[in-house]
Design an enzyme around this catalytic site. Structure first.
Site, PDB file in Angstrom:
ATOM      1  N   HIS A  29       0.831  -1.214   0.000  1.00  0.00           N
ATOM      2  CA  HIS A  29       0.000   0.000   0.000  1.00  0.00           C
ATOM      3  C   HIS A  29       0.864   1.262   0.000  1.00  0.00           C
ATOM      4  O   HIS A  29       0.561   2.229   0.712  1.00  0.00           O
ATOM      5  CB  HIS A  29      -0.931  -0.002   1.215  1.00  0.00           C
ATOM      6  CG  HIS A  29      -1.992  -1.067   1.163  1.00  0.00           C
ATOM      7  ND1 HIS A  29      -3.205  -0.896   0.527  1.00  0.00           N
ATOM      8  CD2 HIS A  29      -2.019  -2.324   1.675  1.00  0.00           C
ATOM      9  CE1 HIS A  29      -3.937  -1.990   0.647  1.00  0.00           C
ATOM     10  NE2 HIS A  29      -3.233  -2.888   1.338  1.00  0.00           N
TER      11      HIS A  29
ATOM     12  N   ASP B  57      -0.797  -5.575   5.641  1.00  0.00           N
ATOM     13  CA  ASP B  57      -1.794  -6.371   4.918  1.00  0.00           C
ATOM     14  C   ASP B  57      -1.579  -6.299   3.410  1.00  0.00           C
ATOM     15  O   ASP B  57      -0.994  -5.362   2.884  1.00  0.00           O
ATOM     16  CB  ASP B  57      -3.205  -5.895   5.255  1.00  0.00           C
ATOM     17  CG  ASP B  57      -3.451  -4.460   4.806  1.00  0.00           C
ATOM     18  OD1 ASP B  57      -2.543  -3.625   4.999  1.00  0.00           O
ATOM     19  OD2 ASP B  57      -4.535  -4.179   4.272  1.00  0.00           O
ATOM     20  N   GLU B  58      -2.065  -7.303   2.731  1.00  0.00           N
ATOM     21  CA  GLU B  58      -2.188  -7.354   1.273  1.00  0.00           C
ATOM     22  C   GLU B  58      -0.874  -7.022   0.554  1.00  0.00           C
ATOM     23  O   GLU B  58      -0.852  -6.293  -0.439  1.00  0.00           O
ATOM     24  CB  GLU B  58      -3.295  -6.404   0.815  1.00  0.00           C
ATOM     25  CG  GLU B  58      -4.666  -6.801   1.364  1.00  0.00           C
ATOM     26  CD  GLU B  58      -5.763  -5.826   1.015  1.00  0.00           C
ATOM     27  OE1 GLU B  58      -6.877  -6.291   0.703  1.00  0.00           O
ATOM     28  OE2 GLU B  58      -5.527  -4.604   1.076  1.00  0.00           O
ATOM     29  N   CYS B  59       0.212  -7.584   1.045  1.00  0.00           N
ATOM     30  CA  CYS B  59       1.536  -7.340   0.452  1.00  0.00           C
ATOM     31  C   CYS B  59       1.819  -8.418  -0.586  1.00  0.00           C
ATOM     32  O   CYS B  59       2.704  -9.272  -0.409  1.00  0.00           O
ATOM     33  CB  CYS B  59       2.600  -7.304   1.544  1.00  0.00           C
ATOM     34  SG  CYS B  59       2.318  -5.995   2.754  1.00  0.00           S
ATOM     35  N   LEU B  60       1.102  -8.373  -1.681  1.00  0.00           N
ATOM     36  CA  LEU B  60       1.151  -9.451  -2.659  1.00  0.00           C
ATOM     37  C   LEU B  60       2.445  -9.465  -3.460  1.00  0.00           C
ATOM     38  O   LEU B  60       2.785 -10.487  -4.067  1.00  0.00           O
ATOM     39  CB  LEU B  60      -0.049  -9.332  -3.615  1.00  0.00           C
ATOM     40  CG  LEU B  60      -1.438  -9.261  -2.945  1.00  0.00           C
ATOM     41  CD1 LEU B  60      -2.530  -9.239  -4.006  1.00  0.00           C
ATOM     42  CD2 LEU B  60      -1.645 -10.413  -1.977  1.00  0.00           C
TER      43      LEU B  60
END
Length: 443
Positions: free
Chosen positions: A202, A264-267
């Site tokens: 993000h 979060d959401e560290c793809l």
């Protein structure tokens, strides 16, 4: 008159109506309201934790006059909140209330990164929170779409990345003075500010502001969409550590109850690098003596006494279970219940549906201690609602999406559960109607 007719939100732990109704006499200390501070609250369970005793109160009303008993200012403030709600009635019955919250962490997270919301908007939100017994305002201060907090050591962050938002809106940011003001306003309302800068994902806004955060040194374009998992910090760049130190070193003085480091959401971040980057961010918070808070993906990195916020029940949650066994404290924020940016219904204009739609009843009827199978119920230390602002641009839209569902989450956080007692939902629904919080037409 029944207890539901009084419309108290959240529902007190114990309440009995003991006599006739009388005209309300007012709120003059020493005359109509007697306050007994530094006194133990009768009726609390033996072994109640210290934090709970500090927030507990006993309120007795006889012939329109009130007596408050509490150990300290937090308990008195909670009693006065109940009195304010009772004062909306022209008459009030004789009654006795013994009350205390079930969870210490009772929060709301507001995303001011996708669309910016300033000081006036956030004070309005805190006013609502205070009336619902919520005590943590978690500010999501950065994301791919914009940077919203002044970092004096790195002025490029606001100079280059604060004037963007989803869909190309004007953006904005909070100065250090703004954040100081919000902290002070929170203290007046019994609310702690929890600042969050989300790393290592993000971060498109940061990458745009600081080309040295990019392996190729190139500045990425601003991002005005709503996809996630599209950016990452890189561990082995000198600028990365300067960025983490400057950001979290600036946030820690404002986060008396903790600083949220995201996670979060560290793809795009390799798992081992993810753990090292999160540990580095956590290290700056720990060095300042503040609790670390992070999203559930950061479970392997957190230590005993720190806070892990569980939001996505679709993921493998074995790491959360293991973290809880190490003494990490769990904040329950299941997206299917408390993400208040989810639409009320499919035909709504505002909101998203990736976690489904969320009615008022769905926001109420759940048990944080039964969040998912295998989690020790004793590990759950709090409840936090979240509102992300991809589709929300104005204060009216923000408040429309919050209320009355925030009242449902607040009662779950105060009472400990929204299920288990016959007629519990019907009681809540009746009290919401008394308070005239029923959802208005969409703005």
């Amino acid at each position: 008159m029944t207890s539901d007719d009084l419309g108290l939100l959240p529902r007190p732990w114990q309440m009995s109506i003991t006599g006739e109704q009388y005209p309300w006499q007012g709120d003059r200390d020493g005359e109509d309201v007697v306050v007994l501070k530094n006194q133990p609250v009768p009726g609390l369970l033996a072994g109640s934790p210290t934090w709970q005793r500090k927030e507990a109160y006993r309120l007795e009303i006889v012939a329109g006059r009130a007596e408050i008993t509490a150990e300290g200012e937090l308990g008195v403030a909670n009693a006065r909140r109940t009195l304010r709600q009772l004062r909306t009635s022209r008459t009030v019955p004789d009654l006795v209330i013994t009350d205390r919250p079930e969870f210490e962490w009772r929060g709301l997270s507001v995303d001011i990164a996708r669309h910016f919301f300033g000081v006036e908007d956030l004070v309005a939100v805190m006013d609502i929170m205070a009336e619902l017994g919520l005590n943590r305002l978690h500010l999501h201060l950065s994301d791919d779409q914009g940077w919203r907090i002044e970092i004096p050591a790195i002025p490029e962050l606001t100079e280059r990345s604060s004037r963007t938002s989803v869909g190309g809106g004007p953006g904005g940011f909070l100065s250090q003075e703004d954040l100081d003001f919000l902290v002070a306003q929170g203290v007046r309302r019994g609310i702690a500010i929890v600042p969050e800068v989300d790393v290592p994902g993000h971060v498109t806004a940061a990458l745009h502001a600081l080309p040295g955060l990019n392996p190729d040194g190139a500045q990425p374009d601003v991002y005005e969409g709503i996809e996630v998992g599209i950016s990452s910090l890189t561990e082995d760049l000198p600028e990365t550590e300067r960025f983490l130190e400057g950001v979290f070193g600036t946030l820690v003085p404002h986060g008396q109850e903790g600083v949220h480091i995201g996670g979060d959401e560290c793809l795009l971040t390799p798992p081992a690098e993810f753990n090292r980057l999160v540990a580095s961010a956590a290290g700056y918070v720990r060095a300042a003596g503040r609790p670390v808070i992070a999203w559930q993906e950061a479970a392997p990195v957190l230590e005993e006494g720190e806070y892990l916020q569980v939001w996505d029940e679709r993921q493998d949650l074995s790491g959360v279970v293991e973290a809880a066994r190490r003494g990490v404290r769990i904040i329950a924020s299941p997206a299917t219940r408390v993400y208040l940016d989810m639409k009320y219904a499919d035909d709504e204009r505002l909101g998203l549906t990736w976690a489904g739609t969320t009615t008022l009843r769905e926001a109420y009827e759940w048990d944080p201690r039964a969040l998912f199978e295998g989690l020790d119920p004793a590990a759950v230390h709090g409840v936090e609602a979240c509102i992300f602002t991809e589709t929300i641009e104005t204060q009216d839209e923000l408040l429309y999406m919050l209320m009355p569902r925030l009242a449902a989450v607040a009662e779950v956080a105060w009472a400990g559960t929204g299920i288990g007692t016959e007629g519990q939902w019907e009681s809540f629904e009746a009290r919401v109607r008394v308070r005239e919080l029923w959802r208005p037409p969409s703005p």
